[in-house]
Every structure is written in C-alpha cells, then in structure tokens.
Design an enzyme around this catalytic site. Structure first.
Site, PDB file in Angstrom:
ATOM      1  N   GLU A  49     -10.702  -1.923   5.319  1.00  0.00           N
ATOM      2  CA  GLU A  49      -9.612  -2.094   6.274  1.00  0.00           C
ATOM      3  C   GLU A  49     -10.124  -2.029   7.712  1.00  0.00           C
ATOM      4  OE1 GLU A  49      -6.494   0.822   6.065  1.00  0.00           O
ATOM      5  OE2 GLU A  49      -5.073  -0.516   7.027  1.00  0.00           O
ATOM      6  N   SER A  58       0.792   6.564   2.410  1.00  0.00           N
ATOM      7  CA  SER A  58       1.434   7.578   3.256  1.00  0.00           C
ATOM      8  C   SER A  58       2.681   8.166   2.612  1.00  0.00           C
ATOM      9  CB  SER A  58       1.837   6.963   4.599  1.00  0.00           C
ATOM     10  OG  SER A  58       0.724   6.398   5.235  1.00  0.00           O
ATOM     11  N   GLN A  62       0.847  -1.198   0.000  1.00  0.00           N
ATOM     12  CA  GLN A  62       0.000   0.000   0.000  1.00  0.00           C
ATOM     13  C   GLN A  62       0.880   1.244   0.000  1.00  0.00           C
ATOM     14  OE1 GLN A  62      -1.762   1.232   3.718  1.00  0.00           O
ATOM     15  NE2 GLN A  62      -3.765   1.426   2.738  1.00  0.00           N
ATOM     16  N   GLY A  63       0.823   2.000  -1.070  1.00  0.00           N
ATOM     17  CA  GLY A  63       1.616   3.228  -1.155  1.00  0.00           C
ATOM     18  C   GLY A  63       0.739   4.448  -0.981  1.00  0.00           C
ATOM     19  N   SER A  82       4.447  -1.064   3.992  1.00  0.00           N
ATOM     20  CA  SER A  82       4.644  -2.442   4.477  1.00  0.00           C
ATOM     21  C   SER A  82       4.753  -3.396   3.299  1.00  0.00           C
ATOM     22  CB  SER A  82       3.467  -2.883   5.351  1.00  0.00           C
ATOM     23  OG  SER A  82       3.282  -1.985   6.407  1.00  0.00           O
TER      24      SER A  82
HETATM   25  C1  LIG Z   1       3.462  -0.641  11.389  1.00  0.00           C
HETATM   26  C2  LIG Z   1       2.977   0.363  10.412  1.00  0.00           C
HETATM   27  C3  LIG Z   1       2.665  -0.039   9.122  1.00  0.00           C
HETATM   28  C4  LIG Z   1       2.229   0.899   8.199  1.00  0.00           C
HETATM   29  N1  LIG Z   1       1.984   0.473   6.916  1.00  0.00           N
HETATM   30  C5  LIG Z   1       1.643   1.380   5.976  1.00  0.00           C
HETATM   31  C6  LIG Z   1       1.486   0.979   4.633  1.00  0.00           C
HETATM   32  O1  LIG Z   1       1.647  -0.192   4.296  1.00  0.00           O
HETATM   33  N2  LIG Z   1       1.174   1.898   3.722  1.00  0.00           N
HETATM   34  C7  LIG Z   1       0.971   3.213   4.049  1.00  0.00           C
HETATM   35  O2  LIG Z   1       0.642   3.987   3.179  1.00  0.00           O
HETATM   36  N3  LIG Z   1       1.125   3.639   5.331  1.00  0.00           N
HETATM   37  C8  LIG Z   1       1.467   2.751   6.302  1.00  0.00           C
HETATM   38  N4  LIG Z   1       1.657   3.168   7.594  1.00  0.00           N
HETATM   39  C9  LIG Z   1       1.562   4.593   7.891  1.00  0.00           C
HETATM   40  C10 LIG Z   1       0.374   5.003   8.756  1.00  0.00           C
HETATM   41  O3  LIG Z   1      -0.812   4.952   8.025  1.00  0.00           O
HETATM   42  C11 LIG Z   1       0.682   6.415   9.282  1.00  0.00           C
HETATM   43  O4  LIG Z   1       1.800   6.308  10.127  1.00  0.00           O
HETATM   44  C12 LIG Z   1      -0.480   6.992  10.042  1.00  0.00           C
HETATM   45  O5  LIG Z   1      -1.556   7.279   9.183  1.00  0.00           O
HETATM   46  C13 LIG Z   1      -0.095   8.265  10.812  1.00  0.00           C
HETATM   47  O6  LIG Z   1       0.540   9.202  10.020  1.00  0.00           O
HETATM   48  P1  LIG Z   1       1.946   9.834  10.471  1.00  0.00           P
HETATM   49  O7  LIG Z   1       2.837   8.719  10.799  1.00  0.00           O
HETATM   50  O8  LIG Z   1       2.369  10.805   9.440  1.00  0.00           O
HETATM   51  O9  LIG Z   1       1.659  10.605  11.814  1.00  0.00           O
HETATM   52  P2  LIG Z   1       1.150  12.105  11.962  1.00  0.00           P
HETATM   53  O10 LIG Z   1      -0.060  12.295  11.144  1.00  0.00           O
HETATM   54  O11 LIG Z   1       2.286  13.035  11.780  1.00  0.00           O
HETATM   55  O12 LIG Z   1       0.731  12.104  13.472  1.00  0.00           O
HETATM   56  C14 LIG Z   1       1.646  12.302  14.573  1.00  0.00           C
HETATM   57  C15 LIG Z   1       0.833  12.418  15.844  1.00  0.00           C
HETATM   58  O13 LIG Z   1      -0.078  13.519  15.743  1.00  0.00           O
HETATM   59  C16 LIG Z   1      -1.406  13.100  15.920  1.00  0.00           C
HETATM   60  N5  LIG Z   1      -2.300  13.845  15.032  1.00  0.00           N
HETATM   61  C17 LIG Z   1      -2.167  14.135  13.724  1.00  0.00           C
HETATM   62  N6  LIG Z   1      -3.213  14.797  13.244  1.00  0.00           N
HETATM   63  C18 LIG Z   1      -4.077  14.945  14.267  1.00  0.00           C
HETATM   64  C19 LIG Z   1      -5.378  15.517  14.419  1.00  0.00           C
HETATM   65  N7  LIG Z   1      -6.040  16.066  13.405  1.00  0.00           N
HETATM   66  N8  LIG Z   1      -5.958  15.459  15.629  1.00  0.00           N
HETATM   67  C20 LIG Z   1      -5.320  14.872  16.690  1.00  0.00           C
HETATM   68  N9  LIG Z   1      -4.098  14.320  16.614  1.00  0.00           N
HETATM   69  C21 LIG Z   1      -3.498  14.335  15.418  1.00  0.00           C
HETATM   70  C22 LIG Z   1      -1.402  11.606  15.577  1.00  0.00           C
HETATM   71  O14 LIG Z   1      -2.452  10.917  16.224  1.00  0.00           O
HETATM   72  C23 LIG Z   1      -0.025  11.176  16.065  1.00  0.00           C
HETATM   73  O15 LIG Z   1      -0.089  10.893  17.445  1.00  0.00           O
HETATM   74  C24 LIG Z   1       2.090   2.262   8.559  1.00  0.00           C
HETATM   75  C25 LIG Z   1       2.402   2.654   9.850  1.00  0.00           C
HETATM   76  C26 LIG Z   1       2.826   1.727  10.787  1.00  0.00           C
HETATM   77  C27 LIG Z   1       3.176   2.182  12.173  1.00  0.00           C
END
Ligand SMILES: Cc1cc2nc3c(=O)[nH]c(=O)nc-3n(C[C@H](O)[C@H](O)[C@H](O)COP(=O)(O)OP(=O)(O)OC[C@H]3O[C@@H](n4cnc5c(N)ncnc54)[C@H](O)[C@@H]3O)c2cc1C
Lengths: 400, 328
Positions: A246, A131, A128-129, A163
């Site tokens: 999902e 993020s 899944q691409g 992932s």
């Molecule tokens: C094990 C794992 C597997 C993953 N696999 C994939 C994958 O295969 N493909 C893919 O595309 N992505 C994948 N992801 C990515 C995942 O979807 C993102 O990490 C997730 O959506 C959060 O985005 P971010 O990491 O940019 O955090 P951010 O959005 O930067 O968030 C950082 C912190 O701020 C908080 N925050 C942000 N916005 C708000 C808001 N509006 N209100 C309150 N709090 C907020 C969040 O809750 C978090 O605590 C994976 C992540 C993990 C950990």
C-alpha cells in the site's frame, strides 16, 4: 543517475499512449460520484479493457495474468494514465493493490486460483476490513472476534471506515483468534465473502456527504477455515506484507494528476477577476503556484528515486513514508490554494458560472483524507523518526 | 532510466566526503573565520580533488564528468559548510585560465536578476578574477582595482562581503546565451550545496536529540521533537530529488524541460536548507542560540545561497511562466 529511457521503454510508452488515446474517450465520462452501482460498473469494465489489452496488473507476475512490467515501465504507466486522464483503479483499489498481492504472496494455490484471475479481469471487487472503532492507528488492538467451530470461523465484531464495502464481493478481514496472546500474536487474516448471512453494511456518510466508506457489523458470520490466508494467529505478519504494498506506489498516478490540477487552477485564475484584473496577474499568486508546481516536479523525482531504489533492493524503500508525507503536504497546500482562489464562489460545492467549484472542493476533501487514511501523518512521522533516524521508540501500551 | 547514483558516483561522494571531513572539521571553524573563510592551501587541494575541473573534458585537463556528478560533489561540500567561491570557480573552469587548477580564484556577480542592488560581492579579497553575468553577456572584471568597501558585519562568518560602489564594464567573454546558461548551471550547483546544508543540519540535530537528556529521557524520544526531525528528513529527501533531478536533466536535456527542472530544484532545496537550519536551531534549545554550536552556520549559509543565482521567489515566478506557456 540517468534519466534517459531505453528504446524498449520508449516503445512501451508510445504503445500505451496510443492505446489510451483511443480507449479513454471511448469509455465515456465517469458516472455521478453518488451512483455506486454505476461507479463499480465503470471501474470494473475499464479494468476488463486493460486486461484484454495486456495492461492490467501492471506489476503483477505473468503467471497471474499480470504484465510483470519493470519498475521503470510502471512509472511510465502512471505518467501516461495520468496524462490521458484515464480512470485509475477506483473500486479495484483493494483487490489490485492490497488484497490481491497479499493472496499472491501468502495464499494457498486454491485461493490464488479462486481470486487472482477474477480480480485482474475486474470480475471481483474487494474491500479492506482492518480498522475498528477502537483500533485505528493502533490497528493491532482490534477486537473483532473469530471462534473456531469445526471447519468455520464464527466472526462477530464491528469494522469501520470500510471503503467500497457496499459494492465489494470480498473483504480482507482481520480478526482476533487468540484473545489471550499479546496483541500482535492473536490476529488472523481471512477472506470474507460479502454475501454471507450476518453481515450488516450501514452507510457512514463522509464529510463530503457521499458513501465512500461504511460501517460493517458482523454477527456470527460463518467464514470457512479454508478462507484463511497464512497461519492462524500469524495475521499481523501477513498484514505487514499488505501494508508494504500500500505504501509503495499506490499514490503515484495521483501525484502526476496533481500537476494537471494545478494547470486547471491557473486556467481558473485567469477567469477570476479581483480588483478589476484577473487573479493570475497577482504576482504573489503566481509565485505561490510556481512554488507548488516546482515542488510537484521534485515530488515526482522523489518517486523515481524511491522506485529505482526499490529496483535495487526488491522492496519499497524506507523513503516511501517520506514520499507519502511530502505528497500529502503539497497536495493539501495546492488544493487549499484553489479554494482560496474561488473566494465566495467556494460557498457553493456545485459549479457557479464557469468555475469548477465541485472539482476543487472534491480534491481538497480528498487531500484532507490522505493524511488520515493508510496510516496518519503522525504515525508516518513516528516511523521516519524511529526506523530511519534511529530515535527512541514510542511507549507501548500495556499488554503489547 | 536509472535515477540512482551509480557505484562510481557513490565512490566519488565518499572520496569528497572523507576529504572535507578531514580538512574542514568543526575545530577549524574559528581559524577559518579569522582567515575570512578562505585558505589557499585548502583551495589547491579541492582543485586537486577535481572540484573545479570536474566537468571539463579530459582532453582539456578535466575529469570529464557530468552535471549529476557535480551536484553530488557540491552536496558533500555543502554538508560540511566548505567556504569559498566554489560554484563560480567551478563554472569558470575552461572559461578563465587557471580556474580549473585552483591557481586562479574566480568569484562572480549575477546581475541578470531583475533588481540586483545593492552590489555585494562575496570573497572579494580572495579573488583573482570576477565574473559578471549581465543579461547581454558574460564579463570579466579585475577585482583588484574595484572601488569597494567591506561590509561591517557579514551575515555568514565564512562569507565576507564587499559593497561595490561602481562596477566597471569589464571584458566581454560570452554572449547573452552564455550568461543565461551560467546562471542556470549555477542554480543547479547551488541546489546541491543547499541539499548538503539540509542534510548537515539534520545530522547535527539528530545527534543532539539522541544525546541531550531532559525529564530523564533523550529529547528525541519526545514526539514533538521526533516529528520536527522527521519533517527535516522529508525536506531533505525532497531537496535531494530536486537537486539530482536538476543535475540529471542537465545531463539529458532531451528528456525534460531543463529550466523547469533547475528552477524546481532551487525552490525545493532552498526551502529545505532554510527550514532545516531553523528547525535544527530549535532542536538544540538554548545551545542552538550560541555561536559555539554549529547550527547557526547552516542558517547563515542557507540565506547566502538563497540569494545566489535567483531566489525561490524568482524561480517560482519563472516556473509559473513556463506553466502558463504550457497551457497553450
Ligand atoms: C477516506 C478514508 C478511507 C479509509 N478506508 C479504510 C478502509 O477501507 N479500511 C480500513 O480498515 N480503514 C480505512 N480507513 C481508516 C484509517 O486507516 C484510519 O482512520 C487511520 O488508520 C487512523 O485511525 P483512527 O481514525 O482510529 O484515528 P486515531 O488512531 O484515533 O487517531 C486520531 C488522531 O490521533 C493521532 N494519533 C494516534 N496515535 C498516535 C501516536 N501513537 N502518535 C501520534 N499521534 C497519534 C492520529 O495521528 C490522529 O491525528 C479509512 C480512513 C479514511 C479517512
């Protein structure tokens, strides 16, 4: 409110349980978590066995090779898979629970023919691409650019936390096709073959030190226009189709397996001694474990309620967010308790003596990721607050 | 399997809900406090609605419904904080004459817990019969002659409490198994009440969060508040699943371990009732700390029910025993 199973449901359970009892031991132990080619082979060959036995794509329509099982049969399936400690979807996660269902719902006939039968047989692995470094929770802010050039999209950008990217054949890719439009209206959903020139997959070690996910750099990758799913600039709607799947029952099997995990914790507590007695003789610990086990029973009942609601309405209920959040909470507390139980043995992530340090730490790390992946817990709470409780919406970023 | 409430069950809930909303509105609470949470007229009407006779077979004058129906009814009673020895009188239907029709008001004391001291009886002055559950059986005691004094300040203004000096043995009307069974059923029904409390506390807080403005916005628009409410919702849904599961498992004991299901419900719903009541007060700010706002009633009732038919800790210990036995 009837918890009794019909004779057909019982028959389904018995046949599945008998099949699993024979096949799971025959499939052997899973390979080392670090050996990705072996993991792919293990998961996909298991998928093939499921397919041959008629248990693959349990919720997929028959015309796509699935079983088209009723929702109750799906619950039974998750229970039996977990009880038998059978391999779960593994590297087939995105194809089976995400990309595949989206192609089924939104793809052209040619796309369906090309991918669906291969996904369900375990011949094709997806990643899944979605993020990007700048677009996590605010996924619609993604910037990977796709420019049309004849019958190709030329794609450049940077995906992260992808992932299974390093073992995948295809990627469900979100790209920006119209940078001028409001951010939700300029996104397109593409199927990207992972062997195209210009794709650079770089390992991004997780906090476990192993590569479940990667960074994916795209430089002028030429993706045929026929690989587009849905209309150009309609990718956000298509994405939401995917996300709904999902958040449906993707974690169901893990929830049942967590009960087995807690039972293992009790076995460990009986081995660990503190102050000359086994840890299990500590009443406070027994209470805490009993409380968690009780919550796990309620959690599974919550899944049943939500699934039966979906049966009535046709879509995963709004309660799905609550199920995921409750699961996350119980899961994190349960695994943290097992780490407390390890005491100094927990300084080692490999087994010391006869304690399963490695298992406990693996599961605790996994539990920690569950409140981040697939929509963080904070985002899910926003969803509950706004869509269920009717509270005022979060402020939107400029240009949204 | 279909775990959703049926159409009939939804109609049953609707009926009870509109009845109690009409009969026990917020405005009635000061008056109910004066009458110590008991009103015979209301009691008779609850009886007429079938609250006590619900599970009694039709040929014994009952409604002939099951445990899951009863849990749903108690959910509605809890949501509106309906006072009185509801669970005991419901359990006594068929066991004590007149309980089902509301003519005999039955209360009780569960002495099967490891350490039931002090002996505090709820609603003593309103009772016609006191049931006592002991490990070796069910006893019927005449509440009138009891040497007991009211506690000076009961926790819940709608649940008066007496301290009993000495409890006569009473007449034995059931064996040890019957006592254990009543405790199990009682815990399941209480989990229904607790679910109702969790819902009522959330409804109240959610309405306030939309109406109360600070910094020029409804407080429910602040994420810190929104997330508190979302957490209450999660607890409520977990309690719902737990309580419904207890009722449905009592109805279909061949499907799963009834004791585990009920203990799990008491643990989950007990926690939801207490936590949601606490959070509900927080969401109300200073108003939440006043007598006038209903939030405190939920907290007080939640603690009364926590101590009915086994606490979370006791049930958690029981679950741990069941879990240990399952390891073989
Ligand atoms: C094990 C794992 C597997 C993953 N696999 C994939 C994958 O295969 N493909 C893919 O595309 N992505 C994948 N992801 C990515 C995942 O979807 C993102 O990490 C997730 O959506 C959060 O985005 P971010 O990491 O940019 O955090 P951010 O959005 O930067 O968030 C950082 C912190 O701020 C908080 N925050 C942000 N916005 C708000 C808001 N509006 N209100 C309150 N709090 C907020 C969040 O809750 C978090 O605590 C994976 C992540 C993990 C950990």
């Amino acid at each position: 409110m009837d918890l009794r199973y019909t004779p057909e449901e019982k028959k389904f359970r018995d046949e599945l349980a008998a099949w699993l009892a024979a096949e799971v031991p025959a499939h052997g132990k899973p390979p080392s978590v670090h050996d990705w080619p072996a993991r792919r082979a293990y998961d996909t060959s298991w998928q093939r066995k499921l397919f041959d036995a008629g248990y693959a794509g349990i919720n997929w329509p028959k015309e796509y090779g699935g079983r088209d099982a009723t929702l109750v049969e799906q619950l039974i399936y998750f229970e039996e898979i977990a009880k038998a400690n059978a391999p779960y979807v593994g590297v087939n996660f995105v194809g089976l629970l995400h990309g595949g269902p989206t192609v089924m719902a939104e793809g052209t006939e040619a796309q369906k023919q090309a991918h669906i039968p291969r996904i369900i047989r375990g011949d094709e692995v997806w990643c899944q691409g979605f993020s990007e470094p700048v677009a996590g929770s605010d996924l619609a802010g993604l910037q990977t650019r796709a420019v049309r050039d004849g019958d190709h999209y030329v794609v450049s950008g940077h995906k992260i936390w992808t992932s299974f990217a390093h073992v995948a054949d295809y990627c469900e890719l979100l790209v920006r096709t119209d940078p001028e439009a409001p951010k939700h209206r300029g996104i397109t959903w593409l199927i990207m073959p992972m062997d195209l020139p210009g794709i650079d997959i770089r390992p991004l070690p997780t906090l476990e030190g192993e590569g479940e996910f990667s960074e994916v750099f795209l430089e002028n990758v030429r993706i045929p226009v026929e690989n587009r799913v849905g209309e150009e600039n309609d990718g956000w709607r298509v994405t939401n189709v995917t996300l709904r799947f999902e958040r449906g029952t993707a974690f169901a099997s893990d929830m049942i397996q967590l009960q087995a995990y807690v039972r293992n914790m009790v076995r460990a507590a009986k081995k660990i001694t503190s102050h000359g007695a086994s840890a299990w003789e500590d009443k406070a610990l027994r209470r805490e474990i009993g409380h968690l086990y009780g919550e796990l029973e309620s959690l599974w009942a919550m899944v049943k309620l939500s699934v039966c609601e979906a049966k009535a309405t046709g879509v995963p209920g709004v309660g799905a967010s609550a199920v995921k959040l409750y699961y996350t909470d119980v899961y994190q507390r349960a695994t943290e308790l097992s780490i407390r139980l390890l005491g100094r043995a927990g300084l080692s992530r490999s087994d010391v003596g006869d304690l399963s340090s490695h298992l406990f730490w693996n599961r605790h790390f996994n539990a920690i990721s569950v409140s981040i992946a697939a929509g963080t817990s904070q985002i899910q709470k926003n969803i509950i607050g706004e869509r269920i409780l009717g509270l005022p919406k979060e402020p939107k970023a400029a240009g949204a | 399997m279909d775990f959703q409430p049926t159409e009939d069950q939804k109609a049953l809930c609707e009926g009870i809900r509109s009845f109690v909303e009409g009969q026990v509105p917020n405005e009635r609470f000061p008056e109910l406090e004066k009458s110590q949470g008991f009103d015979r007229a209301l009691w008779s009407e609850l009886a007429e609605m079938g609250v006590f006779a619900l599970r009694l077979p039709e040929d014994e004058g009952g409604v002939g419904l099951g445990y899951s129906d009863a849990v749903l009814v108690f959910e509605e009673l809890g949501r509106r904080l309906v006072p009185g020895p509801l669970v005991w009188s419901h359990l006594a239907a068929g066991l004590v004459d007149g309980a089902a029709t509301g003519e005999t008001v039955v209360g009780g004391l569960d002495l099967t817990s490891p350490d039931p001291q002090p002996l505090l009886v709820e609603h003593l002055e309103s009772l016609d019969v006191l049931l006592v559950l002991r490990r070796d059986g069910v006893y019927r005691v005449d509440p009138r002659g009891l040497a007991a004094k009211p506690v000076e300040v009961p926790l819940d203004p709608l649940t008066p409490v007496h301290e009993v000096d000495s409890l006569p043995e009473g007449e034995r009307i059931g064996d040890a198994a019957a006592a254990a069974r009543l405790r199990l059923e009682g815990a399941a029904l209480v989990s229904g009440l607790q679910l109702g409390l969790a819902e009522g506390a959330l409804e109240l807080a959610n309405a306030y969060a939309k109406e109360r403005q600070q910094f020029g916005r409804p407080i429910g628009g602040f994420q810190a508040v929104k997330h508190l409410l979302a957490e209450m919702f999660i607890k409520q849904e977990a309690a719902r699943a737990g309580a419904y599961n207890a009722g449905a498992t009592l109805d279909a004991p061949e499907v799963a371990d009834v004791e585990r299901a009920v203990a799990s419900a008491k643990v989950t719903a007990g926690e939801a009732a207490i936590r949601n009541a606490r959070t509900g007060i927080q969401v109300h700010g200073g108003m939440g700390f006043t007598w006038e706002v209903m939030a405190h009633y939920f907290l007080k009732r939640a603690w009364v029910l926590e101590n009915a038919f086994g606490t979370q800790d006791e049930h958690a210990e029981r679950i741990a025993e069941i879990l240990e036995a399952s390891l073989g």
